[in-house]
Design a protein around this motif. Structure first.
Motif, mmCIF file in Angstrom:
data_model
loop_
_atom_site.group_PDB
_atom_site.id
_atom_site.type_symbol
_atom_site.label_atom_id
_atom_site.label_comp_id
_atom_site.label_asym_id
_atom_site.label_seq_id
_atom_site.Cartn_x
_atom_site.Cartn_y
_atom_site.Cartn_z
ATOM 1 N N LEU A 50 -5.196 24.661 -2.883
ATOM 2 C CA LEU A 50 -5.826 23.827 -1.866
ATOM 3 C C LEU A 50 -4.861 22.752 -1.369
ATOM 4 C CD1 LEU A 50 -8.253 22.478 -0.362
ATOM 5 C CD2 LEU A 50 -8.844 21.408 -2.540
ATOM 6 N N LEU A 51 -4.155 22.108 -2.288
ATOM 7 C CA LEU A 51 -3.260 21.022 -1.915
ATOM 8 C C LEU A 51 -1.929 21.518 -1.346
ATOM 9 C CD1 LEU A 51 -3.865 18.615 -4.921
ATOM 10 C CD2 LEU A 51 -4.667 18.328 -2.582
ATOM 11 N N LYS A 52 -1.553 22.735 -1.686
ATOM 12 C CA LYS A 52 -0.289 23.301 -1.197
ATOM 13 C C LYS A 52 -0.540 24.672 -0.573
ATOM 14 C CE LYS A 52 2.335 20.840 -4.751
ATOM 15 N NZ LYS A 52 3.349 20.923 -5.830
ATOM 16 N N PRO A 53 -1.318 24.713 0.500
ATOM 17 C CA PRO A 53 -1.732 26.002 1.048
ATOM 18 C C PRO A 53 -0.606 26.693 1.820
ATOM 19 C CG PRO A 53 -2.536 24.220 2.431
ATOM 20 C CD PRO A 53 -1.894 23.582 1.236
ATOM 21 N N ARG A 54 -0.598 28.009 1.704
ATOM 22 C CA ARG A 54 0.318 28.814 2.527
ATOM 23 C C ARG A 54 -0.308 29.159 3.866
ATOM 24 N NH1 ARG A 54 0.439 33.199 -2.058
ATOM 25 N NH2 ARG A 54 -1.749 32.562 -1.815
ATOM 26 N N SER A 55 -1.637 29.018 3.950
ATOM 27 C CA SER A 55 -2.340 29.335 5.192
ATOM 28 C C SER A 55 -3.559 28.436 5.321
ATOM 29 C CB SER A 55 -2.763 30.810 5.213
ATOM 30 O OG SER A 55 -3.544 31.126 4.078
ATOM 31 N N VAL B 77 -6.982 27.753 2.624
ATOM 32 C CA VAL B 77 -7.919 26.669 2.919
ATOM 33 C C VAL B 77 -8.550 26.901 4.288
ATOM 34 C CG1 VAL B 77 -8.265 24.190 3.186
ATOM 35 C CG2 VAL B 77 -6.523 25.020 1.609
ATOM 36 N N VAL B 78 -9.878 26.814 4.318
ATOM 37 C CA VAL B 78 -10.610 26.852 5.574
ATOM 38 C C VAL B 78 -11.154 25.456 5.835
ATOM 39 C CG1 VAL B 78 -12.515 27.872 6.864
ATOM 40 C CG2 VAL B 78 -11.236 29.266 5.211
ATOM 41 N N VAL B 79 -10.749 24.847 6.958
ATOM 42 C CA VAL B 79 -11.270 23.544 7.348
ATOM 43 C C VAL B 79 -12.517 23.777 8.189
ATOM 44 C CG1 VAL B 79 -10.824 21.399 8.591
ATOM 45 C CG2 VAL B 79 -8.983 22.501 7.294
ATOM 46 N N VAL B 80 -13.659 23.264 7.731
ATOM 47 C CA VAL B 80 -14.941 23.490 8.379
ATOM 48 C C VAL B 80 -15.296 22.240 9.187
ATOM 49 C CG1 VAL B 80 -17.368 24.064 8.034
ATOM 50 C CG2 VAL B 80 -15.623 25.043 6.518
ATOM 51 N N ALA B 81 -15.113 22.335 10.497
ATOM 52 C CA ALA B 81 -15.339 21.203 11.399
ATOM 53 C C ALA B 81 -16.472 21.544 12.364
ATOM 54 C CB ALA B 81 -14.057 20.874 12.157
ATOM 55 N N ILE B 82 -17.650 21.813 11.814
ATOM 56 C CA ILE B 82 -18.813 22.239 12.600
ATOM 57 C C ILE B 82 -20.038 21.475 12.113
ATOM 58 C CG2 ILE B 82 -17.893 24.550 13.073
ATOM 59 C CD1 ILE B 82 -19.541 25.594 10.730
ATOM 60 N N ARG C 218 -14.468 36.768 2.951
ATOM 61 C CA ARG C 218 -13.068 36.996 3.331
ATOM 62 C C ARG C 218 -12.110 36.546 2.237
ATOM 63 N NH1 ARG C 218 -12.766 40.789 6.471
ATOM 64 N NH2 ARG C 218 -10.749 40.124 7.301
ATOM 65 N N SER C 219 -12.651 36.282 1.037
ATOM 66 C CA SER C 219 -11.838 35.929 -0.143
ATOM 67 C C SER C 219 -11.004 34.669 0.067
ATOM 68 C CB SER C 219 -10.929 37.097 -0.540
ATOM 69 O OG SER C 219 -11.681 38.251 -0.824
ATOM 70 N N ALA C 220 -11.518 33.721 0.847
ATOM 71 C CA ALA C 220 -10.819 32.440 0.991
ATOM 72 C C ALA C 220 -10.835 31.687 -0.336
ATOM 73 C CB ALA C 220 -11.474 31.607 2.091
ATOM 74 N N ASN C 221 -9.844 30.827 -0.534
ATOM 75 C CA ASN C 221 -9.735 30.093 -1.791
ATOM 76 C C ASN C 221 -10.570 28.818 -1.787
ATOM 77 O OD1 ASN C 221 -8.364 29.084 -4.336
ATOM 78 N ND2 ASN C 221 -7.690 27.524 -2.890
ATOM 79 N N ALA C 222 -10.548 28.078 -0.681
ATOM 80 C CA ALA C 222 -11.192 26.757 -0.658
ATOM 81 C C ALA C 222 -11.604 26.407 0.763
ATOM 82 C CB ALA C 222 -10.246 25.691 -1.201
ATOM 83 N N ALA C 223 -12.535 25.465 0.859
ATOM 84 C CA ALA C 223 -12.970 24.952 2.156
ATOM 85 C C ALA C 223 -13.021 23.434 2.104
ATOM 86 C CB ALA C 223 -14.341 25.521 2.526
ATOM 87 N N VAL C 224 -12.582 22.798 3.183
ATOM 88 C CA VAL C 224 -12.719 21.358 3.366
ATOM 89 C C VAL C 224 -13.823 21.150 4.398
ATOM 90 C CG1 VAL C 224 -11.601 19.226 4.097
ATOM 91 C CG2 VAL C 224 -10.286 20.960 2.855
ATOM 92 N N ILE C 225 -14.910 20.489 3.980
ATOM 93 C CA ILE C 225 -16.101 20.373 4.825
ATOM 94 C C ILE C 225 -16.309 18.917 5.227
ATOM 95 C CG2 ILE C 225 -18.584 20.781 4.982
ATOM 96 C CD1 ILE C 225 -18.247 22.982 2.892
#
Length: 716
Positions: free
Chosen positions: A16-21, A79-84, A99-106
């Motif tokens: 999460l802190l060092k994401p490649r995508s 990391v998926v940033v959720v801005a909704i 989609r097998s994402a690792n983490a989300a920032v909401i």
């Protein structure tokens, strides 16, 4: 089912802190939208990983391709940033899991901070995330920034900071505004920042997860935290011990001492505040620096980031103003910060440097020697720092002329910058300007600069307390382990049984035993000797005096028989349905100093011990010390001498001094009993009577589960 945050591991935090995508759900061409700010930040920081944009109605934003839904993202985005808006968050998280994402920032609000309905929505969110194997930052957060690798996952427009060449400061706050404020203040001081993390409502990942990462992170030397609730207290205590072992100071501000602050915390981050005093006692015992104000947080972190392994000795104070010296003496007395005496060697060296009329002492007024000899203050500072009695140095100066400021830049700052002991340079004058030559020299030397003597002294008091906590941990004796046998059943234990249990652990109780009738009582009294006291005994009667269940000062058999009849008459009127185990007949204790020793097993934090003046004193003065349950006897003695009424221990107005070490031994036994008997939830010894040669348990209340949540002073 709500997934426990305990199942989360540090590796997911690392990705999460060092994401490649990074994917942005709610990406927008509007520059002032949350999604627009996140994209602008990533580009401004030169983020080198893959960026994926999700927007239902656009194919491109600023030349970057967009996909219409999370389902169109590649597998395994870090990391998926959720801005909704909140209404779409749960479905989006579910889709991220598919989609097998690792983490989300909401970022979205409207969850636990908004009340019961929002809390229900957050519980659903946590469940969905747990089922999907997705770590969540937030909801209701401002996100996070990794300044080392250039990863800004926040909707706050921010700029990159200068690269951290050595070790820097990690920041964790449940409040996004506080994370940003701490970051800006420390960066404004020229201090290196590694991470600034806002955890929000902590649906899955919490402050503990990020603290665990920062303890292991080689680029982070000190952690500054603002938390409105510690949601996993036992885990936090484990991490505090780990941070202490790693030599990484943790400086923590937790509001919530007042009822209104606790209520505000609930509405802010959905926190349910715990017992502040218990939290503070146990965390400080593990070396966490608990501060009370934001200024103390800023200032203490600033010093510890430069000096993370301070000596435990107190500070020297150097000034050119007798007024500043006097003010410092008053403030340090209030802070409990002592100025150590200077060594004879240091005194001799200072006499050669200073005028004959200068008083060689700590605090030290160097007079006006700097006017004609600008190099002398730097030489004096070096001598003070070389003194083995001195653990740190505060140099407090009035602003003075530009010439004086330039002299400090050339002579004093280099002397302070070359030491391994903590230093603080105070230049009074509030917001009055300082010459660029001086501020440049201070920044280059990394000497902590203050414009307030009060703030510098408070910060150094925290630094010194931290150093002493480290020293206590290093020199702590082996933990006392005691098992005094099983207690009968659950709930309140009758006094006679509680006392027998304490006696089995090595504590002294009055001579006596249980009587079933008045004739047996007279036989017991004849054996142990008059005068005696009689006490009604039943598990359902924890507070005997309230119903007339205690009769004292019975001087002979006739008085005992009258007292026996009076006791039963009282109980028949107040508690007619009560069935007694019997009546405890004990020798009447001689007058001594009444103390209270108690302990409670906090349902969140575990056991904590209390000691203070007993009898009426506890209600009138509330003069008590809270202690961790594994404190050694020598440390308990030190705490006893911090009581406001400590003079009573040493003897006052004809009263003899009591055996403080035996008091400390009794306190240590209570702590050990709480640690080694998990079924015990409360112990109340009130009074423990102290004499010059012994201590005696006069009354005792022991409670076995279930856990209670009363504040300790109320439980006692």
């Amino acid at each position: 089912m709500i997934v426990s945050r305990e199942s989360r591991t540090t590796p997911s935090v690392s990705r999460l802190l060092k994401p490649r995508s990074v994917a942005i759900v709610g990406a927008s061409p509007e520059p002032r939208s949350f999604g627009g700010f996140v994209l602008a930040n990533l580009e401004n920081f030169g983020y080198r990983g893959d960026i994926h944009l999700v927007n239902r109605s656009r194919t491109h934003i600023q030349g970057r391709r967009c996909v219409p839904s999370v389902a169109d993202l590649p597998h395994g985005v870090d990391v998926v940033v959720v801005a909704i808006p909140e209404a779409a968050v749960v479905d989006t998280v579910r889709a991220c899991g598919e989609r097998s994402a690792n983490a989300a920032v909401i970022f979205s609000s409207g969850f636990a901070e908004s009340g019961d309905a929002g809390r229900t929505r957050q519980e659903l969110l946590a469940t969905v995330a747990g089922e999907a194997g997705l770590a969540i930052v937030g909801p209701n957060c401002m996100g996070l920034t990794n300044f080392i690798d250039g990863v800004p996952l926040t909707f706050e427009p921010i700029e990159p900071l200068p690269r951290c060449d050595g070790q820097g400061i990690g920041i964790v706050a449940q409040s996004g505004a506080m994370a940003a404020t701490i970051r800006d203040v420390l960066a404004g001081k020229g201090l290196p920042i590694t991470y600034a993390i806002s955890t929000g409502n902590e649906a899955t990942l919490g402050a503990e997860d990020f603290l665990a990462h920062l303890i292991e992170d080689e680029s982070t030397a000190v952690v500054g935290m603002y938390l409105e609730q510690i949601r996993r207290p036992r885990r936090f205590l484990e991490l505090a011990a780990a941070a202490r072992g790693a030599g990484k100071p943790v400086v923590l501000l937790v509001p919530g001492k007042s009822d209104r602050a606790r209520e505000a915390a609930q509405s802010h981050t959905g926190a349910l505040a715990g017992d502040y005093a218990v939290m503070r006692t146990l965390l400080e015992s593990e070396g966490v620096v608990i501060v009370e104000t934001l200024d103390e947080l800023f200032d203490t972190v600033a010093i510890l980031s430069r000096f993370p392994n301070p000596p435990a000795s107190g500070p020297a104070f150097m000034t050119m103003s007798g007024a500043l010296k006097n003010i410092a003496l008053d403030q340090c007395d209030a802070l409990g910060l002592a100025f150590p005496a200077l060594s004879a060697t240091t005194g001799a060296a200072l006499r050669e440097l200073l005028p004959a009329y200068a008083t060689i002492d700590n605090p030290l007024d160097v007079t006006t020697v700097h006017v004609g000899s600008p190099e002398v203050p730097g030489l004096v500072a070096t001598r003070l720092l070389d003194d083995e009695n001195i653990g740190s140095l505060i140099v407090s100066q009035v602003a003075g002329s530009r010439l004086s400021q330039l002299d400090r830049a050339r002579h004093l700052v280099p002397a302070l910058g070359g030491t391994a002991k903590p230093v603080a340079l105070v230049i009074m004058g509030d917001q009055s300007p300082l010459p660029e030559e001086l501020t440049d020299a201070v920044r280059a030397s990394r000497v902590p600069l203050f414009r307030s003597q009060d703030r510098a002294l408070r910060a150094m008091a925290h630094v010194t307390a931290y150093a002493r906590a480290l020293e206590r941990a290093r020199s702590a004796p082996a933990r006392l382990e005691i098992r005094a046998g099983a207690l009968p059943g659950a709930g309140t234990v009758a006094e006679y049984q509680g006392k027998q249990w304490l006696a089995a652990a090595g504590m002294t109780i009055p001579a006596g035993r249980l009587a079933g009738d008045v004739d047996e009582a007279t036989r017991i009294a004849a054996e142990i000797g008059y005068p005696v006291v009689i006490k009604a005994q039943a598990d359902a009667l924890p507070h005997k005096s309230d119903v007339g269940g205690v009769i004292v000062a019975l001087v002979d058999e006739a008085a005992l028989r009258r007292g026996w009849e009076q006791l039963h008459t009282n109980l028949a009127q107040a508690r007619p349905d009560l069935v007694l185990d019997g009546v405890l007949v004990e020798t009447m204790a001689e007058k001594g100093l009444e103390l209270v020793v108690g302990a409670r097993r906090d349902p969140d934090w575990g056991p904590v011990v209390m000691v203070g003046l007993g009898g009426v004193w506890i209600e009138a003065l509330k003069d008590v010390r809270l202690l961790p349950p594994d404190l050694g006897e020598a440390q308990i003695v030190e705490e006893l001498h911090h009581l406001k009424g400590a003079a009573l221990l040493r003897g006052l107005r004809g009263s003899p001094a009591v055996d403080v070490r035996k008091v400390a031994a009794a306190v240590a036994v209570v702590g050990a009993l709480m640690r080694t008997n998990p079924e015990v939830t409360e112990i109340d010894i009130n009074p423990l009577v102290a004499y010059p040669d012994r201590v005696v348990v006069l009354d005792a209340l022991v409670v076995c589960g279930p856990l209670r949540t009363l504040p300790l002073e109320e439980a006692l």
